[in-house]
Design a protein around this motif. Structure first.
Motif, PDB file in Angstrom:
ATOM      1  N   GLY A  87       0.915  -0.667   0.144  1.00 43.11           N
ATOM      2  CA  GLY A  87       0.131   0.208  -0.010  1.00 43.11           C
ATOM      3  C   GLY A  87       0.488   0.906  -0.236  1.00 43.11           C
ATOM      4  N   ILE A  88       2.079   0.781   0.579  1.00 42.10           N
ATOM      5  CA  ILE A  88       2.493   2.736   1.427  1.00 42.10           C
ATOM      6  C   ILE A  88       3.558   2.401  -0.284  1.00 42.10           C
ATOM      7  N   GLN A  89       3.535   1.424  -0.960  1.00 46.26           N
ATOM      8  CA  GLN A  89       4.458   1.348  -2.454  1.00 46.26           C
ATOM      9  C   GLN A  89       3.684   2.410  -3.710  1.00 46.26           C
ATOM     10  N   LEU A  90       2.201   2.364  -3.207  1.00 49.81           N
ATOM     11  CA  LEU A  90       1.138   3.446  -3.939  1.00 49.81           C
ATOM     12  C   LEU A  90       1.366   4.388  -4.115  1.00 49.81           C
ATOM     13  N   LEU A  91       1.336   5.138  -2.721  1.00 52.37           N
ATOM     14  CA  LEU A  91       2.248   6.517  -2.444  1.00 52.37           C
ATOM     15  C   LEU A  91       3.009   7.140  -3.112  1.00 52.37           C
ATOM     16  N   PRO A  92       2.674   8.532  -3.959  1.00 51.01           N
ATOM     17  CA  PRO A  92       4.370   8.786  -4.632  1.00 51.01           C
ATOM     18  C   PRO A  92       5.266   9.703  -3.938  1.00 51.01           C
ATOM     19  N   ALA A  93       6.597   9.564  -4.205  1.00 43.87           N
ATOM     20  CA  ALA A  93       7.553  10.492  -3.843  1.00 43.87           C
ATOM     21  C   ALA A  93       7.362  11.942  -3.410  1.00 43.87           C
ATOM     22  N   SER A  94       6.550  12.148  -4.288  1.00 41.82           N
ATOM     23  CA  SER A  94       6.794  13.961  -3.881  1.00 41.82           C
ATOM     24  C   SER A  94       5.153  14.265  -4.447  1.00 41.82           C
ATOM     25  N   THR A  95       5.302  15.713  -4.097  1.00 47.55           N
ATOM     26  CA  THR A  95       3.441  15.711  -4.014  1.00 47.55           C
ATOM     27  C   THR A  95       3.370  16.134  -5.601  1.00 47.55           C
ATOM     28  N   ASP A  96       4.484  16.374  -6.108  1.00 50.76           N
ATOM     29  CA  ASP A  96       4.302  16.766  -7.638  1.00 50.76           C
ATOM     30  C   ASP A  96       3.462  16.130  -8.770  1.00 50.76           C
ATOM     31  N   GLU A  97       3.464  14.369  -8.225  1.00 50.80           N
ATOM     32  CA  GLU A  97       2.464  13.172  -8.561  1.00 50.80           C
ATOM     33  C   GLU A  97       2.114  12.748  -8.325  1.00 50.80           C
ATOM     34  N   ALA A  98       1.614  13.193  -6.639  1.00 46.36           N
ATOM     35  CA  ALA A  98       0.226  13.012  -6.773  1.00 46.36           C
ATOM     36  C   ALA A  98      -1.739  12.423  -7.245  1.00 46.36           C
ATOM     37  N   ASP A  99      -1.579  11.432  -7.366  1.00 45.23           N
ATOM     38  CA  ASP A  99      -2.580  11.529  -7.771  1.00 45.23           C
ATOM     39  C   ASP A  99      -3.693  12.128  -7.749  1.00 45.23           C
ATOM     40  N   LYS A 100      -5.063  11.695  -7.971  1.00 46.65           N
ATOM     41  CA  LYS A 100      -6.434  12.148  -7.585  1.00 46.65           C
ATOM     42  C   LYS A 100      -6.784  10.339  -6.385  1.00 46.65           C
ATOM     43  N   SER A 101      -6.514  10.094  -6.918  1.00 46.96           N
ATOM     44  CA  SER A 101      -7.224   9.056  -6.281  1.00 46.96           C
ATOM     45  C   SER A 101      -6.435   9.288  -4.141  1.00 46.96           C
ATOM     46  N   VAL A 102      -5.026   9.832  -4.764  1.00 48.39           N
ATOM     47  CA  VAL A 102      -4.314  10.177  -3.636  1.00 48.39           C
ATOM     48  C   VAL A 102      -4.798  11.348  -2.931  1.00 48.39           C
ATOM     49  N   ARG A 103      -5.579  12.059  -3.271  1.00 48.55           N
ATOM     50  CA  ARG A 103      -5.582  13.410  -3.244  1.00 48.55           C
ATOM     51  C   ARG A 103      -6.789  12.980  -1.964  1.00 48.55           C
ATOM     52  N   TYR A 104      -7.783  11.987  -2.453  1.00 51.93           N
ATOM     53  CA  TYR A 104      -9.280  12.039  -2.279  1.00 51.93           C
ATOM     54  C   TYR A 104      -9.119  11.241  -1.048  1.00 51.93           C
ATOM     55  N   LEU A 105      -8.143  10.112  -1.347  1.00 54.67           N
ATOM     56  CA  LEU A 105      -7.179   9.534   0.260  1.00 54.67           C
ATOM     57  C   LEU A 105      -7.033  10.519   1.286  1.00 54.67           C
ATOM     58  N   GLN A 106      -5.865  11.314   0.976  1.00 54.18           N
ATOM     59  CA  GLN A 106      -6.047  12.356   1.974  1.00 54.18           C
ATOM     60  C   GLN A 106      -7.190  13.012   2.744  1.00 54.18           C
ATOM     61  N   TRP A 107      -8.349  13.628   2.117  1.00 51.12           N
ATOM     62  CA  TRP A 107      -9.186  14.150   2.359  1.00 51.12           C
ATOM     63  C   TRP A 107     -10.646  13.182   3.330  1.00 51.12           C
TER      64      TRP A 107
END
Length: 542
Positions: free
Chosen positions: A331-351
């Motif tokens: 699961g943690i491997q799915l996270l981008p290394a930087s915010t520049d690479e963040a996908d919508k899915s990651v942002r939704y999960l952070q919310w």
């Protein structure tokens, strides 16, 4: 994904406080008392080879965890709940350190540390397993290390290290919990060797030698055990224990319900970090697994081992603690290394996570208005401080995008500290377990000068047995023959008719008996035929 000095210092300060504060406050649950009772009797009898309860052989688990608890009792100089639970905290920290050590071979230190912290702060571990003196954290640590040894030794083609190391760890696991260690070893070895096209290694000298070493180590213990008791008894019980949780034993209806609910049960118990697996529905993010053989192995090892529990209806989440870091790695491997690479899915999960943090903050702030907490000293001050710290973590989480996952760790630890200072004192003072503990101490004090015994096959709840014997400062033996009318017996009225006994002279409150009490009385009838005729129900163990 970043962690600045403020977050790392906060974690280093909060973690020992969260894990150790009020660790010994709450009374034992029965599974804890099982382990502590055997360890206590080992210390009193001087027999560390054959586990006993009420001086009667206990077969359900091998003795390694009991040895560890006995050592802790001796080291702390008392038979307290703290001493029984402290080894679990050490095992948890060792487990997390092992996760970091192996993940660091493949990831940056920030990502490797986050995997270890995710395991430490997932719901099931932080708010349950880390508070209890159970076998499972230590057993799971050994099994997770087994998974890692298989992969890393195999990738170096060091087959001697792979087979010898994994079989030694399997042996340690067996001495904790019995036959499940064999299942983990077999499923993991077979999965890895087939995946790598090395299945012929199963017939190699290294594999045979590793297996024989395990047999020799176990034979050394059971050779000593056989000097005291028949091996037929102990192995029969180990097989029965392993079979109690299967679909065959539980029935079709319960099995189907379990099959359908199992993924959601895991998602719930190991949240919030289990939510990271939802990112795998994003094909682009899922591609991050393709260039990581280590991550693919973790998923394969998880799949090969989880199937046993998915098919076993009588399941507790602690049984798969060794498997969850494998999922957290993926699961943690799915996270981008930087915010520049963040996908919508990651942002939704952070919310979603932000919403959960707000809920935790509101929960902490509402404590003074809950009826159950009204009598807690300094509740308003405690609630206010925890709420302020959680609110600060929420603001920091919102503002520092690159550091959100480490901020989540800090927030979870803050909430655990709040749980420690609010919930654990309540459990210590007002729980049913505390009432039972006090009743055991009362009975032991009242009959301190009288010889007591447990009658025949009377089921004794482990917490009742532990607290009564600890207060009496002696083993209260189980008597299965040669009964006397002059002896005082503790008996379970759900199992034996009252006509066997004279009027009870005392009683003990218990959790699970239908009548809610065990009785203390003398026998009226003593012949084996009379005992059999007045037996209402067979015994059942914990």
């Amino acid at each position: 994904m970043q962690a600045n000095r403020l977050l790392l210092v906060s974690i280093a300060v909060l973690l020992p406080v969260a894990l150790l504060l009020y660790l010994g406050a709450a009374p034992f649950i029965d599974d804890e008392a099982n382990r502590a009772l055997v360890a206590m009797e080992m210390l009193w009898s001087g027999n560390y080879v054959t586990p006993t309860m009420h001086a009667d052989y206990y077969y359900n688990k091998p003795p390694l965890w009991n040895w560890i608890v006995a050592l802790s009792f001796t080291s702390w100089g008392n038979l307290s709940e703290w001493a029984a639970r402290f080894p679990s905290v050490l095992a948890l920290l060792g487990f997390a350190g092992t996760i970091y050590y192996y993940c660091r071979k493949h990831f940056s230190w920030q990502r490797a540390l986050l995997v270890a912290l995710a395991f430490l702060t997932c719901g099931r571990v932080l708010y349950w397993e880390s508070m209890l003196g159970l076998i499972d954290l230590s057993f799971s640590w050994a099994m997770f290390t087994l998974f890692m040894v298989v992969y890393h030794a195999g990738e170096r083609q060091n087959w001697v290290r792979l087979f010898v190391g994994s079989y030694v760890l399997m042996t340690i696991g067996f001495m904790f919990k019995g036959l499940p260690a064999f299942v983990f070893q077999g499923a993991t070895l077979l999965t890895y060797l087939v995946w790598r096209g090395e299945w012929r290694r199963l017939f190699s000298a290294a594999h045979i030698g590793g297996g024989l070493l395990s047999v020799a180590l176990l034979a050394l213990y059971y050779w000593q055990y056989h000097r005291y008791n028949s091996l037929e008894n102990v192995f029969h019980t180990l097989f029965v224990e392993s079979g109690k949780r299967t679909a065959v034993a539980q029935g079709v209806g319960k099995t189907i319900t379990h099959l359908l609910s199992f993924p959601f049960v895991l998602l719930y118990h190991f949240s919030p970090w289990s939510l990271l697996l939802l990112l795998a529905f994003n094909k682009r993010l899922r591609g991050r697994w393709h260039d990581q053989p280590f991550v693919r192995y973790c998923l394969l090892a998880f799949g090969a081992n989880i199937i046993v529990y998915w098919l076993s209806p009588n399941f507790y989440p602690r049984y798969v603690l060794m498997l969850m870091p494998l999922l957290f790695i993926a699961g943690i491997q799915l996270l981008p290394a930087s915010t520049d690479e963040a996908d919508k899915s990651v942002r939704y999960l952070q919310w979603v996570v932000l919403f959960l943090l707000v809920v935790l903050t509101v929960t902490a702030g509402s404590l003074p208005w809950l009826e159950a907490t009204q009598l807690l000293p300094q509740l308003t001050l405690k609630s206010t401080l925890i709420t302020i710290f959680l609110f600060a973590a929420v603001i920091y989480y919102y503002q520092k995008v690159a550091q959100r996952w480490y901020t989540l760790v800090v927030a979870l630890l803050i909430f655990r500290v709040g749980y420690d200072v609010v919930a654990l004192p309540l459990k210590a003072e007002n729980s049913r377990g505390q009432v039972l503990k006090a009743d055991c101490e009362r009975l032991a004090d009242r009959w301190q000068d009288q010889p007591l015994a447990v009658f025949h096959e009377s089921l004794m709840e482990p917490a009742v047995s532990f607290y009564t014997q600890r207060a009496a400062n002696r083993i209260i033996p189980r008597q299965k023959a040669n009964w006397s009318r002059d002896q005082l017996y503790l008996y379970n009225p759900d199992q034996y008719a009252d006509t066997l006994f004279t009027s009870p002279v005392d009683s003990l409150k218990v959790r699970h008996a239908t009548r809610g009490y065990y009785y203390l009385a003398r026998l009226r009838l003593t012949e084996p035929e009379q005992i059999e005729q007045n037996t209402l129900a067979p015994s059942a163990g914990f």
